[in-house]
Design an enzyme around this catalytic site. Structure first.
Site, PDB file in Angstrom:
ATOM      1  N   GLU A 118       0.838  -1.189   0.000  1.00 39.16           N
ATOM      2  CA  GLU A 118       0.000   0.000   0.000  1.00 39.16           C
ATOM      3  C   GLU A 118       0.884   1.255   0.000  1.00 39.16           C
ATOM      4  OE1 GLU A 118      -1.893  -0.140   3.756  1.00 39.16           O
ATOM      5  OE2 GLU A 118      -2.654   1.903   3.655  1.00 39.16           O
ATOM      6  N   ASP A 132      -0.759  -1.693   6.041  1.00 35.53           N
ATOM      7  CA  ASP A 132      -0.575  -1.181   7.403  1.00 35.53           C
ATOM      8  C   ASP A 132      -1.502  -1.878   8.377  1.00 35.53           C
ATOM      9  OD1 ASP A 132       1.338   0.553   6.647  1.00 35.53           O
ATOM     10  OD2 ASP A 132       0.003   2.301   6.470  1.00 35.53           O
ATOM     11  N   ASP A 182      -3.643  -0.815  10.313  1.00 35.41           N
ATOM     12  CA  ASP A 182      -4.679   0.125  10.772  1.00 35.41           C
ATOM     13  C   ASP A 182      -5.949  -0.064   9.939  1.00 35.41           C
ATOM     14  OD1 ASP A 182      -4.118   1.213   8.340  1.00 35.41           O
ATOM     15  OD2 ASP A 182      -3.210   3.050   9.098  1.00 35.41           O
ATOM     16  N   ASP A 222      -7.303   1.680   7.469  1.00 35.25           N
ATOM     17  CA  ASP A 222      -7.136   1.789   6.022  1.00 35.25           C
ATOM     18  C   ASP A 222      -6.474   0.553   5.446  1.00 35.25           C
ATOM     19  OD1 ASP A 222      -8.339   4.218   5.778  1.00 35.25           O
ATOM     20  OD2 ASP A 222      -6.479   5.363   6.076  1.00 35.25           O
TER      21      ASP A 222
END
Ligand code: 1YM
Length: 644
Positions: A432, A505, A507, A509
């Site tokens: 990403e 990641d 998280d 997103d």
């Protein structure tokens, strides 16, 4: 029982019997596939199959399955009860014969539909061979009979009458405790049993199956499955969070020469199909003659109807099998007294007469449905025509994509390929963002590791057809990198990497991008997922520093365990950091924690249950908002760190 009797009971034929069961213990894999958790659950199905056979023969209406406190399992049915008379060949009771003689089952039972995809009726003796103990109780002739086996099928005491019951009461109760010397685990999983129990109930209309977990002190009722509508209710279940395009589920059936065939179907607004076929309750995942008959008839009848009603004009090309299955949920079930299972995994029905029966039952019934329901017919044909148009558009898009992507520097500027051209040792990280992509590029082993950074958003393919997906640049890059092609030209053997690793990641997103990618892979590259090529990288969530030591840990439990292992004076000075993104790590850190083959942990993405996987993607990424809201609300309590 006296010593004398015991002597009499164990004669030469018993020695043979025990040698048979010993063979099962020596090579359990040959009989139940594996000795892992899957093999363990297989034992339950071997016993349940005998009860289902009894129901298929028309004598059993209720089956109960209980996981007991000690992880033994009890299966009860209200069938005729396994015969208790002395068997002429073995000179011991038929119950004991069924449980101790390998290959007994098939020889004794006469006629009927046998669940024969697995062990051809040898199930009971195999379960016995692989159990610490087995107890069988039979209710028959107004009496209660009992027999017990121990340590891999040794008869503890032969069949004896232990009580009386009502004259008309019949049934078989079996309890077994798997041998922990044989299995890697002896803990049964309720959810695993539940999925198959529900399926068995759908496939055998009117049969009540109850599942209960007595290890769970709070839940004393368990789950009861009973579907009067049979496979129609299965279709309804699969379509529950989808939008059907016609109200009634179409259910067709027919019987010829003792072969029973039925099919239930309903179209929804989605672009995926859910077609499952079964023979004697066994999933024929590679299809076969029953499926071929239906698919052929479906394509033919829709085309003929579309031409007759002039929806398809003379110049229009005919609709293909792929066009007419878009948005189709269909269950095909065949009960056959002598099924021939073919193929490497025996997942294909071979009996050629079934093709004709399936074609006949389906074409007659479905044509009638179209003629009697012109509104619905129009909607169904229209959908297939839209699918056809999209397929042709996708074909054009694919040709353009193939030419342009391979020649433009755009794509190769993006992909940092590995030097090796051997797919067996090559892997690709889908990363990403450009900054993480940069670190990954520097931190990789360029011989075997390729990096594809994603810049833009990935399209949610749950809501789009292939032609639209092909207009998304990120998706085009992925297709080009994989090398397999997509849609009609997909070819798994051309896959350029052994491992496809999603690296996002830790998280919200990151999770979103991961789900978008998984949706893409599951919907458009399913064979890649099924063959086990897809992984998720596990970047560390915490960095713990003390003195000159830098330690990365995957999650909270690992962090707590590591801290607990430190001496108090070191622990108090350690200043623990929560890692936000991959971009935060430099190339060396990223390599060490997430990419290095020797040090990293990868999560392999597998699909055990296609119906559940379909439902999950539908829920998370589909058109309907309400199911998603419910899912989020139900799962909110599992969310520990929400960093929006
Ligand atoms: C909980 C497990 O095994 N039920 C069961 C098994 C049999 C019968 C009935 C049965 C079959 C037949 C005749 C027949 C079996 N019998 C045999 C064998 N439940 C469970 N319920 N009478 C009763 O097939 O003709 C094997 S299984 F071989 F003895 F007939």
């Amino acid at each position: 029982m006296s010593e004398e009797n015991k002597q009499e009971h164990y004669d030469a034929s018993d020695i043979q019997v025990l040698e048979g069961l010993e063979a099962v213990r020596k090579r359990p894999g040959m009989y139940i596939g594996t000795t892992d958790v899957k093999g363990l659950h297989h034992l339950v199905w071997e016993i349940v199959d005998n009860a289902i056979d009894e129901s298929l023969a028309g004598y059993c209406n209720n089956i109960e399955i209980i996981i007991n406190k000690d992880n033994s399992v009890t299966v009860k049915d209200d069938g005729r009860g396994i015969p208790v008379d002395v068997h002429p060949k073995t000179k011991i009771s038929t119950v004991e014969t069924v449980y101790t003689v390998l290959h007994a089952g098939g020889k004794f039972g006469g006629g009927g539909y046998k669940v024969s995809g697995g062990l051809h009726g040898v199930g009971a003796s195999v379960v016995n061979a692989l159990s610490k103990w087995v107890e069988v109780t039979v209710y028959k002739n107004g009496k209660i009979y009992n027999i017990r086996f121990e340590n891999g099928g040794h008869t503890k005491h032969p069949l004896e009458i232990v009580g009386e019951c009502e004259e008309n009461r019949t049934g078989t109760w079996v309890t077994f405790k798997p041998d922990s010397d044989i299995f890697d685990t002896d803990i049964f999983d309720y959810e695993t049993l539940k999925v198959r129990v529900r399926e068995l109930a759908f496939l055998n209309k009117g049969l009540r199956i109850t599942l209960r977990d007595d290890r769970d002190e709070e839940d004393t009722t368990g789950d009861t499955f009973l579907y009067e509508g049979g496979i129609s209710e299965y279709v309804k279940f699969i379509n529950q969070n989808k939008t059907p395009i016609h109200e009634d589920i179409i259910h067709l059936e027919g019987i010829e020469d003792n072969v029973f065939f039925e099919v239930a179907l309903q179209y929804n607004t989605g672009y995926n199909d859910n077609i499952y076929s079964f023979v004697n309750n066994i999933n024929t995942h590679d299809g076969g003659t029953h499926e071929e008959g239906v698919r052929r008839a479906l394509t033919r009848v829709i085309n003929s109807y579309a031409r007759k009603t002039n929806m398809l004009k003379e110049k229009d090309e005919s609709l293909t099998g792929d066009d007419v299955k878009e948005g189709l949920t269909m269950i095909i079930s065949c009960k056959h007294p002598n099924p021939q299972f073919e193929g490497q995994t025996k997942g294909r029905l071979g009996n050629s007469e079934v093709r004709k029966l399936a074609d006949k039952v389906f074409s007659e019934g479905f044509e009638k449905f179209l003629l009697e329901n012109p509104e619905e017919a129009k909607i169904i044909v229209n959908k297939a025509m839209l699918a056809s148009r999209a397929r042709n558009a996708a074909k054009k898009a694919r040709e353009i994509t193939r030419k342009s992507d391979l020649t433009t520097t755009n794509f190769f500027g993006k992909l940092s390929d590995c030097k090796s051209k051997d797919p067996k040792v090559s892997e690709i990280f889908i990363v990403e963002g450009d900054s993480a992509g940069g670190s990954a590029k520097k931190g990789r082993d360029s011989m075997t590791q390729a990096i594809l950074p994603l810049r833009g958003k990935i399209l949610n393919v749950e809501k789009s057809r292939l032609d639209k997906a092909l207009s998304n640049e990120e998706i085009r890059s992925i297709i080009t990198a994989f090398g397999t092609g997509i849609g009609d030209d997909f070819d798994l053997s051309k896959l350029r990497y052994d491992k496809i690793i999603i690296m996002t990641d830790a998280d919200v997103d990151g999770a979103h991008i991961r789900v978008l990618l998984l949706t893409l892979f599951y919907r458009f590259f399913k064979p890649i997922v099924e063959a086990g090529h897809v992984y998720a990288a596990q970047p560390p969530l915490f960095r713990i520093m003390h003195g000159k030591t830098r330690k990365y840990v995957l999650d909270e439990p690992e962090k707590d365990a590591y801290l607990a292992s430190l001496p108090e004076n070191v622990r108090s000075r350690a200043e623990i950091a929560r890692m936000k993104g991959l971009g935060e790590m430099d190339a060396e850190e990223l390599n060490e924690t997430t990419m290095d083959i020797e040090k990293r942990t990868l999560r392999k993405i597998t699909v055990d249950d296609c119906v559940a996987a379909d439902a999950m993607f539908n829920k998370l990424m589909g058109e309907e908002v309400e199911p998603r809201r419910e899912f989020i609300e139900a799962n909110a309590r599992y969310v520990k760190n929400l960093d929006i």
